[in-house]
Design an enzyme around this catalytic site. Structure first.
Site, mmCIF file in Angstrom:
data_model
loop_
_atom_site.group_PDB
_atom_site.id
_atom_site.type_symbol
_atom_site.label_atom_id
_atom_site.label_comp_id
_atom_site.label_asym_id
_atom_site.label_seq_id
_atom_site.Cartn_x
_atom_site.Cartn_y
_atom_site.Cartn_z
ATOM 1 N N SER A 126 28.950 59.806 -48.215
ATOM 2 C CA SER A 126 29.946 58.547 -47.685
ATOM 3 C C SER A 126 29.000 57.374 -47.531
ATOM 4 C CB SER A 126 30.621 58.848 -46.434
ATOM 5 O OG SER A 126 29.758 59.720 -45.715
ATOM 6 N N HIS A 179 27.723 55.296 -42.345
ATOM 7 C CA HIS A 179 28.697 54.320 -42.679
ATOM 8 C C HIS A 179 28.362 53.027 -42.560
ATOM 9 C CE1 HIS A 179 31.977 58.066 -42.842
ATOM 10 N NE2 HIS A 179 30.923 58.344 -43.529
#
Length: 208
Positions: A126, A179
């Site tokens: 991610s 992230h």
């Protein structure tokens, strides 16, 4: 543009998805639970963990952890996000820049992950995927693409970020440090890439 032509323009995306699927299948065949990851097993396969990655100078874990996932849902959501980004962005920036952005933002975000979560095992693609979206967002704020395309895709990526922020509010398992770091480092790379691209590159952005 037909599907075959589009797929030919995103070889790195498809290769990365295949690599992640292969590693996941290997971990399952080796005894990993299909639905949920196991921290000890993920660590054995190259999970990211501060005491090992930094404490024992096993920095290769920053790379290997990008291809490990804690269960099928973790894998599915990441690969879907990667595929969507790759469909649109890889034809524009070409495979070399795409893989460069993916790996660099992935490594940076993985380091940020264990810096902020020193007692947790970190895995997943991610951070790198957010890096790719960061590259896309940066380029959409330039004059690389036609105005109509910029507005449409800016709305889409803004929605992507909003949904992830909402998900982060309801889940303690989402690695916001990775992230955010991936996205911001991706934006920096996107602005750097802008000076190596031209209008012809911007016109390769698929519109449908």
């Amino acid at each position: 543009m037909d599907k075959r032509t589009r797929f030919k323009q995103m070889p790195v995306t498809l290769l990365l998805i295949a690599a992640n699927l292969l590693v996941y299948l290997l971990t399952v065949m080796a005894g990993m639970d299909l639905w949920w990851g196991n921290g000890e097993r993920l660590l054995h396969w190259g999970g990211n963990y501060w005491q090992l990655t930094v404490g024992h100078s096993q920095y290769w874990r920053l790379f290997t952890s990008m291809f490990l996932h804690a269960g099928w849902w973790h894998l599915l959501t990441n690969m879907l996000g990667l595929f969507i980004a790759g469909v649109f962005l890889e034809p524009v920036i070409r495979p070399f820049r795409f893989i460069l952005a993916y790996l660099i933002t992935g490594l940076i975000s993985d380091y940020a992950s264990i810096w902020f979560h020193r007692n947790m095992v970190g895995v997943g693609a991610s951070g790198a995927i957010f890096g790719i979206y960061g590259v896309f967002m940066a380029l959409l704020t330039t004059r690389l693409f036609p105005a109509a395309a910029r507005h449409n895709f800016l709305g889409y990526i803004s929605l992507f970020i909003l949904l992830n922020l909402l998900m982060a509010g309801f889940s303690q398992d989402i690695d916001n440090a990775a992230h955010l770091t991936g996205f911001l480092s991706g934006m920096l790379m996107g602005y750097a890439f802008y000076f190596t691209l031209n209008k012809a590159d911007g016109l390769r952005l698929p519109h449908r």
